[in-house]
Design a protein around this motif. Structure first.
Motif, PDB file in Angstrom:
ATOM      1  N   ASP A 191      -8.906   0.682   9.227  1.00 43.44           N
ATOM      2  CA  ASP A 191      -9.502   1.442   8.121  1.00 43.44           C
ATOM      3  C   ASP A 191      -8.918   0.987   6.790  1.00 43.44           C
ATOM      4  O   ASP A 191      -9.628   0.792   5.820  1.00 43.44           O
ATOM      5  N   ASP A 192      -7.584   0.819   6.802  1.00 41.83           N
ATOM      6  CA  ASP A 192      -6.893   0.401   5.593  1.00 41.83           C
ATOM      7  C   ASP A 192      -7.410  -0.930   5.094  1.00 41.83           C
ATOM      8  O   ASP A 192      -7.637  -1.125   3.917  1.00 41.83           O
ATOM      9  N   LYS A 193      -7.593  -1.825   6.054  1.00 35.26           N
ATOM     10  CA  LYS A 193      -8.026  -3.173   5.720  1.00 35.26           C
ATOM     11  C   LYS A 193      -9.400  -3.109   5.065  1.00 35.26           C
ATOM     12  O   LYS A 193      -9.626  -3.670   3.999  1.00 35.26           O
TER      13      LYS A 193
ATOM     14  N   SER B 173      -7.620  -9.510 -12.411  1.00 34.32           N
ATOM     15  CA  SER B 173      -6.607 -10.214 -11.619  1.00 34.32           C
ATOM     16  C   SER B 173      -7.052 -10.222 -10.168  1.00 34.32           C
ATOM     17  O   SER B 173      -7.711  -9.302  -9.708  1.00 34.32           O
ATOM     18  N   GLY B 174      -6.670 -11.293  -9.476  1.00 31.29           N
ATOM     19  CA  GLY B 174      -6.894 -11.299  -8.042  1.00 31.29           C
ATOM     20  C   GLY B 174      -5.911 -10.336  -7.391  1.00 31.29           C
ATOM     21  O   GLY B 174      -4.791 -10.189  -7.864  1.00 31.29           O
ATOM     22  N   VAL B 175      -6.347  -9.645  -6.326  1.00 28.64           N
ATOM     23  CA  VAL B 175      -5.442  -8.697  -5.676  1.00 28.64           C
ATOM     24  C   VAL B 175      -5.270  -9.062  -4.209  1.00 28.64           C
ATOM     25  O   VAL B 175      -6.251  -9.210  -3.471  1.00 28.64           O
ATOM     26  N   LEU B 176      -4.030  -9.237  -3.816  1.00 30.25           N
ATOM     27  CA  LEU B 176      -3.716  -9.482  -2.402  1.00 30.25           C
ATOM     28  C   LEU B 176      -2.911  -8.294  -1.901  1.00 30.25           C
ATOM     29  O   LEU B 176      -1.820  -8.018  -2.396  1.00 30.25           O
ATOM     30  N   ILE B 177      -3.472  -7.597  -0.933  1.00 30.22           N
ATOM     31  CA  ILE B 177      -2.784  -6.417  -0.398  1.00 30.22           C
ATOM     32  C   ILE B 177      -1.761  -6.854   0.651  1.00 30.22           C
ATOM     33  O   ILE B 177      -2.054  -7.673   1.522  1.00 30.22           O
TER      34      ILE B 177
ATOM     35  N   GLY C 129      -1.065   2.542  -2.784  1.00 33.73           N
ATOM     36  CA  GLY C 129      -1.510   1.313  -3.421  1.00 33.73           C
ATOM     37  C   GLY C 129      -3.014   1.264  -3.629  1.00 33.73           C
ATOM     38  O   GLY C 129      -3.498   0.657  -4.582  1.00 33.73           O
ATOM     39  N   ILE C 130      -3.741   1.932  -2.708  1.00 34.96           N
ATOM     40  CA  ILE C 130      -5.209   1.930  -2.818  1.00 34.96           C
ATOM     41  C   ILE C 130      -5.639   2.581  -4.138  1.00 34.96           C
ATOM     42  O   ILE C 130      -6.556   2.107  -4.817  1.00 34.96           O
TER      43      ILE C 130
ATOM     44  N   LEU D  56       0.808  -1.230   0.000  1.00 31.45           N
ATOM     45  CA  LEU D  56       0.000   0.000   0.000  1.00 31.45           C
ATOM     46  C   LEU D  56       0.833   1.269   0.000  1.00 31.45           C
ATOM     47  O   LEU D  56       0.477   2.263  -0.605  1.00 31.45           O
ATOM     48  N   MET D  57       1.980   1.255   0.695  1.00 31.89           N
ATOM     49  CA  MET D  57       2.770   2.480   0.763  1.00 31.89           C
ATOM     50  C   MET D  57       3.924   2.400  -0.233  1.00 31.89           C
ATOM     51  O   MET D  57       4.899   1.703  -0.011  1.00 31.89           O
TER      52      MET D  57
END
Lengths: 438, 228
Positions: free
Chosen positions: B85-87, B73-77, B59-60, B52-53
């Motif tokens: 909140d990020d989650k 595509s599948g996305v895994l953060i 990244g969001i 994300l950073m």
């Protein structure tokens, strides 16, 4: 006492003192003037009489009823031809003291010396002075009180508004303080100062929050690097000694990462960053119990649940999960093989009681950070500190008691509940349970 | 499976791609949002691992543009922030899963595999290894075509082993996989031991091959070459 009342009282006191003093001075001057005029008048009359004596035109008729005596003076004429005597005489008829002024004049008539004395009374009555003082003071006091309450409403309104703004100021909202404009110098200064302070506080708060988040980020990334490298290393051909060393390292990294996360959570709790909402607490307790089911059965711990339905609390759902999860994992970790856990949930409280070894520390110390009993050196020692902090953030109270082989952790949803009663009830209930079990 | 790894930390990116390459994945790395956008225009990926950073952006935002462009595509953060909140924001914006740093590579792999399966990119919900097969929809285990009576945790454990077969899985990694955030103390190792023991017992009782072996001091390994 209100500021306004204080000011009014002081003001009235000062006005009253000034009025009394000026009244006294005025009376004194009045008396002096009066006396002087009377003395002059009497002297003039004496002179008139003397003149008449000299010309021989004075008859007894003239002297009838006059406050005047003419006597022959034995001896030479005194150096001052006129003397004044003052004395106070009590007048029986009107029942008060009278100030009597007597003027003696001496005259030479041939070889004889005459003394002419005439007198009069002057009166200054205290009561009338006091009366007029009161008549002046009362309307003044009345005016001051009314004016003060009216003016203050207008004058102090910026101050009240500032107070109100400060009262509703919430740093977590990070909204700058809006203060009403004022023309009063002092209030301007106050508003400026208050605004400065709150703006600074907001800025500092943002910095701290940013720091705690960045610190967590900056620490977690290198930890992730170390952990991943170590994991890759474990996959290579290593012998047993190396494997043991790596396992120790992995443990340490794991712990470090957990401590870091817990501290970040504590900081966030202290900063009130979790916005509460109404949640079904009973649902969360049930879900958490389900999550720990396998560990309970592996450790052969029997669990008894007495969960009331429809228990609502006002808190962040994630915090509720952490709270219940921490309490349950504690109850399992500090339990003995084949022990028991009793979970009770009522409108007033959540209570988790578990069997276990006696605590090595006083029970209230266990809520402090990094305090832990030695028997579980593997834990971070932050679990109960987090519990306590969540309770504070949600307006609950947490309490830990050890009694006869049972550890009781109680969360009271209502701060005002009489705790000693509840604690006694808890003990009785648990004793019953123990009896049933044995 | 083709994977795009968006991570600014080069060492971590190296570890992840090392591990996943070992599992037979095709990995491409991007260290910035700019790099990632560039690659996404030119190629298509089954899965995107997204930090994300990033130095040149969030990244969001990249995630939003991925979803806008209807990239399937599948996305895994991957994030260091476990800020709730990020989650939530990440998952609401269309990410398939979320993992916080530091993580175990085996865990990352298991999550990636799960996304892949959920998206049915390989058209199957069965994970099969020799005589053992798992139905990931019904969460059932078959050994030698007979249904094995396992608990939810034992099922999770077996799936984790098979996905990361021939890898040494540390007890921490297993504990984190089984209990997630609640694997908060090392006492859980006893539970890991018991779960593994029970699983092995059950497989052996069903005349299955016992592939799981203990790696002294570290953890366990699903040895695909082990013969009964």
């Amino acid at each position: 006492m209100k500021l306004l009342t204080k000011i009014t009282i002081w003001y009235i006191a000062i006005v009253a003192i000034i009025m009394v003093v000026t009244m006294l001075i005025a009376r004194h001057n009045l008396e002096l003037e009066n006396k002087q005029a009377e003395i002059e008048r009497l002297t003039d009359r004496n002179n008139g009489i003397a003149e008449q004596i000299k010309t021989g035109g004075l008859s007894s008729v003239h002297l009838e009823g006059e406050a005047l005596t003419i006597t022959k003076w034995a001896g030479p004429i005194p150096s001052s031809k006129t003397t004044v005597e003052e004395n106070t005489v009590f007048n029986k008829h009107i029942g008060r003291d009278e100030h009597k002024i007597t003027v003696n004049s001496f005259y030479q008539s041939g070889s004889d010396v005459y003394k002419i004395s005439s007198h009069n009374y002057i009166t200054l009555i205290w009561s009338s002075i006091l009366q007029s003082l009161a008549m002046k003071l009362l309307p003044i006091i009345l005016c001051i009180v009314i004016a003060a309450s009216l003016i203050s409403r207008y004058m102090l309104s910026p101050f009240r508004k500032t107070l109100e703004a400060l009262r509703s100021f919430n740093i977590t909202e990070r909204k700058q303080l809006e203060l009403a404009p004022t023309t009063t110098k002092e209030f301007k200064e106050l508003n400026l100062f208050v605004k400065d302070m709150t703006d600074k506080a907001i800025a500092e708060y943002a910095t701290i929050k940013e720091f705690s988040e960045n610190a967590s980020h900056e620490l977690q990334t290198p930890l992730a690097v170390v952990q991943s490298k170590l994991e890759l290393l474990t996959g290579t051909n290593i012998d047993e000694t190396q494997a043991a060393l790596m396992a120790d390292m992995q443990n340490a990294i794991e712990k470090l990462s957990r401590i870091n996360r817990s501290l970040t959570l504590l900081t966030k709790l202290e900063n009130h960053e979790f916005v509460p909402s109404d949640i079904k607490f009973c649902r969360i307790v049930k879900d958490q119990l389900a999550l720990y089911e396998d560990r309970l059965s592996l450790k052969q711990i029997t669990i008894q649940q007495q969960l009331d339905k429809n228990i609502h609390t006002h808190m962040h759902p994630a915090l509720a999960e952490i709270l219940v999860g921490n309490l349950l994992s504690n109850a399992i970790r500090h339990n003995i093989e084949g022990g028991a856990i009793v979970v009770t949930l009522t409108q007033q409280q959540l209570r988790i009681s578990n069997t276990g070894l006696p605590p090595e520390l006083p029970t209230d110390e266990l809520f402090q950070r990094f305090k832990k009993s030695n028997q579980s050196a593997d834990s971070t020692g932050l679990g109960l500190a987090i519990v306590k902090q969540i309770c504070m953030a949600s307006n609950f109270t947490a309490r830990y008691e050890y009694d006869g082989g049972w550890h009781h952790l109680m969360i009271f949803f209502d701060k005002n509940v009489n705790r000693s009663e509840v604690v006694t009830a808890v003990k009785e209930q648990v004793e019953e349970t123990v009896l049933q079990r044995s | 499976m083709k994977v795009l790894l968006v991570e600014d930390n080069k060492e971590l990116a190296e570890s992840i791609s090392d591990y996943l390459r070992g599992e037979g994945y095709l990995i491409e790395k991007a260290h910035t949002v700019y790099d990632a956008e560039d690659k996404l225009i030119a190629f298509s990926y089954d899965c995107i691992l997204l930090d994300l950073m990033l130095p040149d952006g969030n990244g969001i935002d990249l995630l939003r543009s991925i979803k806008q462009d209807k990239i399937n595509s599948g996305v895994l953060i991957i994030s260091a922030k476990d800020a709730l909140d990020d989650k939530v924001a990440g998952l609401e914006d269309g990410a398939d899963d979320y993992i916080t740093k530091p993580f175990h590579l085996s865990e990352l792999h298991a999550r990636l595999k799960a996304i892949y399966r959920r998206k049915k990119l390989d058209g199957s919900n069965a994970v099969v290894f020799n005589d053992i097969s798992l139905d990931t929809n019904r969460m059932e285990v078959m050994v030698n075509d007979a249904l094995l009576d396992v608990t939810r945790k034992e099922y999770d454990l077996l799936l984790y082993f098979i996905i990361n077969k021939d890898r040494v899985l540390s007890r921490q990694a297993i504990a984190t996989h089984l209990w997630g955030d609640q694997a908060d103390d090392l006492a859980n190792f006893d539970f890991v031991y018991q779960h593994v023991k029970n699983l092995r017992k059950k497989i052996s009782a069903a005349k299955g091959n016992d592939y799981i072996e203990t790696v002294y001091g570290v953890g366990y390994k699903f040895n695909s070459l082990k013969q009964a």
